[in-house]
Design a protein around this motif. Sequence first.
Motif, PDB file in Angstrom:
ATOM      1  N   GLU A 167       0.811  -1.206   0.000  1.00 50.17           N
ATOM      2  CA  GLU A 167       0.000   0.000   0.000  1.00 50.17           C
ATOM      3  C   GLU A 167       0.852   1.267   0.000  1.00 50.17           C
ATOM      4  O   GLU A 167       0.521   2.250  -0.667  1.00 50.17           O
ATOM      5  CB  GLU A 167      -0.898  -0.016   1.230  1.00 50.17           C
ATOM      6  N   ALA A 168       1.949   1.256   0.752  1.00 44.40           N
ATOM      7  CA  ALA A 168       2.774   2.452   0.889  1.00 44.40           C
ATOM      8  C   ALA A 168       4.146   2.056   1.412  1.00 44.40           C
ATOM      9  O   ALA A 168       4.348   0.942   1.909  1.00 44.40           O
ATOM     10  CB  ALA A 168       2.118   3.455   1.831  1.00 44.40           C
ATOM     11  N   ALA A 169       5.100   2.979   1.294  1.00 44.75           N
ATOM     12  CA  ALA A 169       6.454   2.738   1.772  1.00 44.75           C
ATOM     13  C   ALA A 169       7.059   4.041   2.257  1.00 44.75           C
ATOM     14  O   ALA A 169       6.686   5.131   1.796  1.00 44.75           O
ATOM     15  CB  ALA A 169       7.315   2.128   0.661  1.00 44.75           C
ATOM     16  N   GLY A 170       8.011   3.942   3.164  1.00 44.60           N
ATOM     17  CA  GLY A 170       8.682   5.134   3.673  1.00 44.60           C
ATOM     18  C   GLY A 170      10.063   4.813   4.199  1.00 44.60           C
ATOM     19  O   GLY A 170      10.337   3.675   4.603  1.00 44.60           O
ATOM     20  N   ILE A 171      10.949   5.811   4.168  1.00 42.27           N
ATOM     21  CA  ILE A 171      12.307   5.678   4.707  1.00 42.27           C
ATOM     22  C   ILE A 171      12.638   6.953   5.473  1.00 42.27           C
ATOM     23  O   ILE A 171      12.353   8.058   5.013  1.00 42.27           O
ATOM     24  CB  ILE A 171      13.352   5.451   3.599  1.00 42.27           C
ATOM     25  N   THR A 172      13.250   6.795   6.644  1.00 43.98           N
ATOM     26  CA  THR A 172      13.792   7.910   7.423  1.00 43.98           C
ATOM     27  C   THR A 172      15.272   7.665   7.645  1.00 43.98           C
ATOM     28  O   THR A 172      15.671   6.548   7.994  1.00 43.98           O
ATOM     29  CB  THR A 172      13.078   8.047   8.776  1.00 43.98           C
ATOM     30  N   HIS A 222      15.791  12.899   8.075  1.00 38.92           N
ATOM     31  CA  HIS A 222      15.226  13.143   6.752  1.00 38.92           C
ATOM     32  C   HIS A 222      14.242  12.018   6.446  1.00 38.92           C
ATOM     33  O   HIS A 222      14.557  10.841   6.654  1.00 38.92           O
ATOM     34  CB  HIS A 222      16.319  13.182   5.685  1.00 38.92           C
ATOM     35  N   THR A 223      13.084  12.367   5.923  1.00 39.43           N
ATOM     36  CA  THR A 223      12.049  11.360   5.673  1.00 39.43           C
ATOM     37  C   THR A 223      11.441  11.535   4.294  1.00 39.43           C
ATOM     38  O   THR A 223      11.201  12.659   3.838  1.00 39.43           O
ATOM     39  CB  THR A 223      10.928  11.461   6.731  1.00 39.43           C
ATOM     40  N   HIS A 224      11.208  10.405   3.632  1.00 43.95           N
ATOM     41  CA  HIS A 224      10.426  10.394   2.390  1.00 43.95           C
ATOM     42  C   HIS A 224       9.425   9.252   2.510  1.00 43.95           C
ATOM     43  O   HIS A 224       9.792   8.096   2.734  1.00 43.95           O
ATOM     44  CB  HIS A 224      11.312  10.177   1.161  1.00 43.95           C
ATOM     45  N   ARG A 225       8.149   9.578   2.361  1.00 39.88           N
ATOM     46  CA  ARG A 225       7.079   8.592   2.439  1.00 39.88           C
ATOM     47  C   ARG A 225       6.194   8.739   1.206  1.00 39.88           C
ATOM     48  O   ARG A 225       5.983   9.850   0.722  1.00 39.88           O
ATOM     49  CB  ARG A 225       6.251   8.779   3.718  1.00 39.88           C
ATOM     50  N   ALA A 226       5.668   7.628   0.724  1.00 39.08           N
ATOM     51  CA  ALA A 226       4.884   7.687  -0.506  1.00 39.08           C
ATOM     52  C   ALA A 226       3.895   6.537  -0.554  1.00 39.08           C
ATOM     53  O   ALA A 226       4.133   5.466   0.005  1.00 39.08           O
ATOM     54  CB  ALA A 226       5.805   7.628  -1.720  1.00 39.08           C
ATOM     55  N   MET A 227       2.779   6.761  -1.229  1.00 43.08           N
ATOM     56  CA  MET A 227       1.829   5.691  -1.491  1.00 43.08           C
ATOM     57  C   MET A 227       2.376   4.833  -2.630  1.00 43.08           C
ATOM     58  O   MET A 227       3.055   5.328  -3.527  1.00 43.08           O
ATOM     59  CB  MET A 227       0.467   6.256  -1.876  1.00 43.08           C
ATOM     60  N   GLY A 228       2.082   3.552  -2.592  1.00 42.21           N
ATOM     61  CA  GLY A 228       2.514   2.658  -3.659  1.00 42.21           C
ATOM     62  C   GLY A 228       3.721   1.817  -3.272  1.00 42.21           C
ATOM     63  O   GLY A 228       4.103   1.725  -2.106  1.00 42.21           O
ATOM     64  N   HIS A 229       4.319   1.222  -4.280  1.00 43.38           N
ATOM     65  CA  HIS A 229       5.410   0.273  -4.084  1.00 43.38           C
ATOM     66  C   HIS A 229       6.748   0.967  -3.870  1.00 43.38           C
ATOM     67  O   HIS A 229       6.903   2.165  -4.130  1.00 43.38           O
ATOM     68  CB  HIS A 229       5.511  -0.651  -5.290  1.00 43.38           C
TER      69      HIS A 229
END
Length: 487
Positions: free
Chosen positions: A45-50, A58-65
Amino acid sequence: MLTTNPFDDDKLREECGIFGVSAASGSGAALVALGLHALQHRGQEAAGITSFDGHHFHTHRAMGHVAGNFDRDDVIRALPGSVACGHVRYSTTGETALRNVQPLYAELSTGGFAVAHNGNISNAMKLRRELVRRGSIFQSTSDTETIIHLVATSSYRTLLDRFIDALKQVEGAYSLIVMTPEGMIACRDPLGIRPLVMGKLDDAVIFASETVALDVCGAEFVRDVEPGELVIVQGGEVRSIKPFGPMAPRPCIFEWVYFSRPDSIVGDHSVYSVRKAIGAELAREAPVEADLVIPVPDSGVPAAIGYAQASGIPFELGIIRSHYVGRTFIQPGDKVRHLGVKLKHNANRALIKGKRVVLIDDSIVRGTTSLKIVQMMRDAGAAEVHMRIASPPTKHSCFYGVDTPERTKLLAHKLDLGGMTDFIHADSLSFVTIDGLYKALGEANRADIRPKYCDACFTGDYPTTLTDQDESGPSVDQFAMLAERVI
């Protein structure tokens, strides 16, 4: 949009996957992205990295693969630092929205605090109400955020003591990776319901939901994080504490049935080998005269191999899967909608026509998938269609991080074996017994031992209290209600 995979809309969803690295020799975020690729099956459903560069988070989060979101150089460059953690999500509490995508991050009095969580806190709503009354302001509808507020409001002095204080107030299942300016903490709940392993790559310490993520990164498996253990990594130092009283572990048995990748090792057991052994037990418990054993792709393949080997009935790929079709397809009319199912899976008609087939699948949830598969075999000319399921009947909902329908929507709760057989239009239907499942894991009959696994979805034997569920009743999802109010 409608899913084109007729076998995806009636599965127990794969909870979540977490991955963390401390002291990577290069980009921590790049390594985390690689690990998350290997854990994509646990949540699409979604993925994220901090990441943490020694000064800033620093964080990037997004819907999808993961692919498409974290395979771009500009995204990874925006996540500098040798320490990072990531998460792939399938929501079990909270609505599908970017604010619920993990890792969740907050600035506390002790500094930045990021957390990635696999599991479900079964008293989160009660804790949330108490925290809100005390002045906490929540930014998501995720149960994971409760942990952040418990840490923030704890009266203990050190961050580690605050974190332990928070964990002692939560019920349910959790594997957590936490990042702070002081270092990384990885932990499991006292029953070890959700998995977590530790690995090493050069001088870097890695934590992941499954060993396959270590394999993909070229890391060495060190050991499981033990139930109730906190592993603390600060610089080059790794230490372990166990702040909870001793409890008999109850890891989720469905990890071996369906959730984990076949090439993972979970709790010293090869997932692939266990699934083959389940199939062999199923063949001994529920034999049938047939011409072919056919797996429901892809999760039914190892159990079908085991069934075929134990029964002597030939294994064949009677359902062919296309790997070049996305999960969704715009379907403008009923006819195209019906045909769209075959974009991803299609019966091997020349093989099946006139044959007595045994279909092997991992589970039956609502029964809609099994109905479609049996009909697919009938349409391809099968003379008989027998269904064999590599898990016991799913009669109870899970409250530990697996997206399960309400109990009233589970086919095995509503119908007996004969009723289920009629519903899916099969010539026969059988499930592996709970004892057969335990035997496949090298254990004695379940009735002869203290249960070693969480098998509540089959038995109703929940290993923890379920505060929110007990207060709200069996059919109320309070986080879903909350999401409807706050959207």
